[in-house]
Design an enzyme around this catalytic site. Sequence first.
Site, PDB file in Angstrom:
ATOM      1  N   LYS A   1      -0.491  -6.514 -20.337  1.00 45.35           N
ATOM      2  CA  LYS A   1       0.149  -5.224 -20.528  1.00 45.35           C
ATOM      3  C   LYS A   1      -1.279  -4.496 -20.996  1.00 45.35           C
ATOM      4  CE  LYS A   1       2.288  -3.890 -24.581  1.00 45.35           C
ATOM      5  NZ  LYS A   1       1.625  -2.725 -25.264  1.00 45.35           N
ATOM      6  N   ASN A   2      -1.811  -4.948 -22.097  1.00 44.13           N
ATOM      7  CA  ASN A   2      -3.013  -4.128 -22.749  1.00 44.13           C
ATOM      8  C   ASN A   2      -4.190  -3.909 -22.083  1.00 44.13           C
ATOM      9  OD1 ASN A   2      -0.949  -3.569 -24.713  1.00 44.13           O
ATOM     10  ND2 ASN A   2      -1.845  -4.953 -26.102  1.00 44.13           N
TER      11      ASN A   2
ATOM     12  N   ARG B   1       1.609   4.914 -25.916  1.00 39.70           N
ATOM     13  CA  ARG B   1       0.387   5.251 -26.991  1.00 39.70           C
ATOM     14  C   ARG B   1      -0.927   5.101 -25.959  1.00 39.70           C
ATOM     15  NH1 ARG B   1      -2.191   5.619 -31.623  1.00 39.70           N
ATOM     16  NH2 ARG B   1      -4.158   4.484 -31.730  1.00 39.70           N
TER      17      ARG B   1
ATOM     18  N   CYS C   1       4.646   2.809 -29.764  1.00 40.19           N
ATOM     19  CA  CYS C   1       5.303   1.999 -31.065  1.00 40.19           C
ATOM     20  C   CYS C   1       4.875   2.745 -32.374  1.00 40.19           C
ATOM     21  CB  CYS C   1       5.099   0.744 -30.839  1.00 40.19           C
ATOM     22  SG  CYS C   1       5.765  -0.396 -29.654  1.00 40.19           S
TER      23      CYS C   1
ATOM     24  N   ARG D   1      -0.822   6.057 -36.212  1.00 41.19           N
ATOM     25  CA  ARG D   1      -2.058   5.483 -35.455  1.00 41.19           C
ATOM     26  C   ARG D   1      -3.069   6.274 -34.813  1.00 41.19           C
ATOM     27  NH1 ARG D   1       0.894   1.590 -31.538  1.00 41.19           N
ATOM     28  NH2 ARG D   1      -0.894   0.616 -31.018  1.00 41.19           N
ATOM     29  N   PRO D   2      -3.984   6.891 -35.737  1.00 39.40           N
ATOM     30  CA  PRO D   2      -4.892   7.840 -35.454  1.00 39.40           C
ATOM     31  C   PRO D   2      -6.068   7.497 -34.316  1.00 39.40           C
ATOM     32  CG  PRO D   2      -5.817   6.458 -37.606  1.00 39.40           C
ATOM     33  CD  PRO D   2      -4.398   6.062 -37.045  1.00 39.40           C
ATOM     34  N   ILE D   3      -6.567   8.372 -33.713  1.00 41.38           N
ATOM     35  CA  ILE D   3      -7.313   8.367 -32.710  1.00 41.38           C
ATOM     36  C   ILE D   3      -8.809   9.096 -33.206  1.00 41.38           C
ATOM     37  CG2 ILE D   3      -5.715   8.277 -31.041  1.00 41.38           C
ATOM     38  CD1 ILE D   3      -6.233  11.076 -29.927  1.00 41.38           C
ATOM     39  N   ASP D   4      -8.990   9.068 -34.469  1.00 42.89           N
ATOM     40  CA  ASP D   4     -10.222   9.833 -34.595  1.00 42.89           C
ATOM     41  C   ASP D   4     -11.662   9.206 -33.928  1.00 42.89           C
ATOM     42  OD1 ASP D   4      -9.149   7.820 -36.715  1.00 42.89           O
ATOM     43  OD2 ASP D   4     -11.026   7.952 -37.585  1.00 42.89           O
ATOM     44  N   GLN D   5     -11.541   7.905 -33.995  1.00 47.60           N
ATOM     45  CA  GLN D   5     -12.683   7.145 -33.530  1.00 47.60           C
ATOM     46  C   GLN D   5     -12.677   7.606 -31.744  1.00 47.60           C
ATOM     47  OE1 GLN D   5     -14.994   5.553 -35.756  1.00 47.60           O
ATOM     48  NE2 GLN D   5     -13.675   6.754 -36.936  1.00 47.60           N
TER      49      GLN D   5
ATOM     50  N   ASP E   1      -0.474  -8.653 -32.746  1.00 47.95           N
ATOM     51  CA  ASP E   1       0.652  -8.565 -31.953  1.00 47.95           C
ATOM     52  C   ASP E   1       1.543  -9.751 -31.967  1.00 47.95           C
ATOM     53  OD1 ASP E   1      -1.106  -6.598 -29.368  1.00 47.95           O
ATOM     54  OD2 ASP E   1      -0.358  -5.947 -31.515  1.00 47.95           O
TER      55      ASP E   1
ATOM     56  N   ARG F   1       9.158  -3.007 -22.635  1.00 44.85           N
ATOM     57  CA  ARG F   1       7.720  -2.205 -22.744  1.00 44.85           C
ATOM     58  C   ARG F   1       6.643  -3.411 -22.496  1.00 44.85           C
ATOM     59  NH1 ARG F   1       6.546   1.668 -27.022  1.00 44.85           N
ATOM     60  NH2 ARG F   1       4.756   1.905 -26.013  1.00 44.85           N
TER      61      ARG F   1
HETATM   62  C1  EPZ Z   1      -4.333  -1.797 -29.330  1.00 42.03           C
HETATM   63  O1  EPZ Z   1      -3.995  -0.652 -29.771  1.00 42.03           O
HETATM   64  C2  EPZ Z   1      -3.022  -2.399 -28.306  1.00 42.03           C
HETATM   65  N1  EPZ Z   1      -2.661  -1.561 -27.691  1.00 42.03           N
HETATM   66  C3  EPZ Z   1      -2.244  -2.868 -29.582  1.00 42.03           C
HETATM   67  O2  EPZ Z   1      -1.183  -3.577 -29.130  1.00 42.03           O
HETATM   68  C4  EPZ Z   1      -2.866  -3.907 -30.695  1.00 42.03           C
HETATM   69  O3  EPZ Z   1      -1.937  -4.176 -31.795  1.00 42.03           O
HETATM   70  C5  EPZ Z   1      -4.021  -3.112 -31.228  1.00 42.03           C
HETATM   71  O4  EPZ Z   1      -4.999  -2.839 -30.258  1.00 42.03           O
HETATM   72  C6  EPZ Z   1      -5.044  -4.043 -32.157  1.00 42.03           C
HETATM   73  O5  EPZ Z   1      -5.243  -5.215 -31.515  1.00 42.03           O
HETATM   74  C7  EPZ Z   1      -2.976  -1.385 -26.509  1.00 42.03           C
HETATM   75  O6  EPZ Z   1      -3.924  -1.967 -26.122  1.00 42.03           O
HETATM   76  C8  EPZ Z   1      -2.390  -0.441 -25.615  1.00 42.03           C
HETATM   77  P1  EPZ Z   1      -6.823  -0.018 -32.451  1.00 42.03           P
HETATM   78  P2  EPZ Z   1      -5.108   0.436 -30.351  1.00 42.03           P
HETATM   79  O7  EPZ Z   1      -7.619   0.998 -32.042  1.00 42.03           O
HETATM   80  O8  EPZ Z   1      -6.283   0.371 -29.305  1.00 42.03           O
HETATM   81  C9  EPZ Z   1      -7.125   2.033 -36.522  1.00 42.03           C
HETATM   82  C10 EPZ Z   1       1.175  -4.013 -28.758  1.00 42.03           C
HETATM   83  O9  EPZ Z   1       2.140  -4.215 -29.231  1.00 42.03           O
HETATM   84  N2  EPZ Z   1      -7.748   3.166 -35.729  1.00 42.03           N
HETATM   85  O10 EPZ Z   1      -7.553  -1.343 -32.214  1.00 42.03           O
HETATM   86  O11 EPZ Z   1      -4.280   1.561 -30.505  1.00 42.03           O
HETATM   87  C11 EPZ Z   1      -5.779   1.816 -36.108  1.00 42.03           C
HETATM   88  O12 EPZ Z   1      -4.996   2.517 -36.960  1.00 42.03           O
HETATM   89  C12 EPZ Z   1       0.122  -2.928 -28.966  1.00 42.03           C
HETATM   90  O13 EPZ Z   1       0.818  -4.491 -27.369  1.00 42.03           O
HETATM   91  C13 EPZ Z   1      -8.309   4.113 -36.488  1.00 42.03           C
HETATM   92  O14 EPZ Z   1      -8.366   4.202 -37.913  1.00 42.03           O
HETATM   93  O15 EPZ Z   1      -5.327  -0.154 -31.615  1.00 42.03           O
HETATM   94  C14 EPZ Z   1      -5.552   0.344 -36.540  1.00 42.03           C
HETATM   95  O16 EPZ Z   1      -5.441   0.022 -37.884  1.00 42.03           O
HETATM   96  C15 EPZ Z   1       0.583  -2.323 -30.380  1.00 42.03           C
HETATM   97  N3  EPZ Z   1      -8.751   5.175 -35.729  1.00 42.03           N
HETATM   98  C16 EPZ Z   1      -7.008  -0.374 -36.246  1.00 42.03           C
HETATM   99  O17 EPZ Z   1      -7.869   0.739 -35.996  1.00 42.03           O
HETATM  100  C17 EPZ Z   1      -8.859   5.060 -34.376  1.00 42.03           C
HETATM  101  O18 EPZ Z   1      -9.216   6.093 -33.785  1.00 42.03           O
HETATM  102  C18 EPZ Z   1      -6.991  -1.029 -34.908  1.00 42.03           C
HETATM  103  O19 EPZ Z   1      -6.266  -0.127 -34.037  1.00 42.03           O
HETATM  104  C19 EPZ Z   1      -8.225   4.101 -33.725  1.00 42.03           C
HETATM  105  C20 EPZ Z   1      -7.979   3.031 -34.280  1.00 42.03           C
END
Ligand code: EPZ
Length: 418
Positions: free
Chosen positions: A22-23, A92, A116, A121-125, A304, A398
């Site tokens: 999925k991811n 997301r 979810c 879940r910020p996207i600042d990065q 996950d 999903r």
């Molecule tokens: C991906 O989400 C996956 N989703 C998530 O799976 C998975 O839990 C996650 O990676 C971690 O492995 C998809 O691939 C669609 P991150 P993503 O950016 O990319 C923080 C599922 O169940 N962060 O790696 O959104 C964030 O808050 C889903 O299949 C920032 O602070 O995760 C988290 O604490 C749920 N700023 C950490 O980083 C940002 O700009 C990791 O998030 C981005 C993230």
Amino acid sequence: MNKLMVAGGRPLKGTVTISGAKNSALALIPAAILAESKVILDNLPELSDVEIYTELLTELGATVERNGDQMIISPEGLRSVPLPNGNVKKLRASYYLMGALLGKFGEAVVGLPGGCNFEPRPIDQHIKGFEALGAQIVNEGGAIHIRAKRLIGARIYLDVVSVGATINIMLAAALAKGITTIENAAKEPEIIDVATLLNSMGARVKGVGTETIRIEGVESLNGCRHSIIPDRIQAATYMIAAAATRGDVIVDNVIPKHLEAVSAKLTEMGVDVMEMDEAVRVIGKPEYQAVDVKALIYPGFATDIQSPMASLLTQAKGTSILTDYVYSSRFKYIPELSRMGASIKLEGRSAVIEGGHPLTAAKVTATDLRAGAALVVAGLTVTTGEITEVDGLEFIDRGYDRLVENLSLLGAEVWRKE
Ligand code: EPZ
């Protein structure tokens, strides 16, 4: 809400074949729009999020054909149509359209993602990366407005190891002018899968799977054909379910290396785990040891999988400590497990699980897709003959394709109830 009815107490036996990840799929589909010609994706999972992405690409003017697990994306008619609301809010991963549309057209309007909501879940990065490449970003009306005359390669250091930001910046940088390096990049297999697609399209992405990714921008990208890697999270969920029901299951069409952390942890508990070339066999045992689990970034134990793992740990002898270092409050499923008799205390970002208490059936509600998986695994362990009702099936749909069919094939008694 649709319910999943789970009558437990039957060991899972047989073979389950895992579908595409999925991811990966949710990043490969938007990545395909960067091409000037047709992209064929094979091994696509049957998931509601994939359906939503099909609609999103159609809204953007692309032609999307589906036949079975194949998706053919023809990006010829594509334009950067503003997408402030609607389908983008349903998942997301719609944020990948920001990088793809910015990369291809130099502009994008994409509604802030939904999906979810187990924690903010910020996207600042992601934004930091786009700005480093020369884009102007405005966040208004619940949508991100991005514009760039010409994207110029840059050196970007991620403050947080983020799968989404790593992929999104790769998408934007593929057609930028010059070299982009992403430092402190995530290393998940899905990122490698996206880079494989981009390079098949003619991109020049190097170093994926390490913390430094180097992207040399090219003029244009062509169509190609790509087969999606197997879903390691789905695979791990079936491995855990096999252990929890003391069954004997072959989880087929996997990359065992992607499952190393969960295979090692199950082995530590006393589960029999055998790795084959493209499959893993899991044989349950009558007794399990309590273990500590740390959910970390890849190649650590995946966040996950921490929720289904918690359900298994309720069956171990002794106390286990499960800590999620990726998300600080991804434990909304714990109160639901407690309704089934589990004895779990939350302490900060850890769940302290006192095992050895058989679970009982209850009416429970899934709060996100992995929480849903945890509740199904818990229901499968109930031996009283009662039925666990798991509400919120749309969450499970999903992320787990053909869950009811697969579990039934393995001998479980599960069915949907409208
Ligand atoms: C991906 O989400 C996956 N989703 C998530 O799976 C998975 O839990 C996650 O990676 C971690 O492995 C998809 O691939 C669609 P991150 P993503 O950016 O990319 C923080 C599922 O169940 N962060 O790696 O959104 C964030 O808050 C889903 O299949 C920032 O602070 O995760 C988290 O604490 C749920 N700023 C950490 O980083 C940002 O700009 C990791 O998030 C981005 C993230």
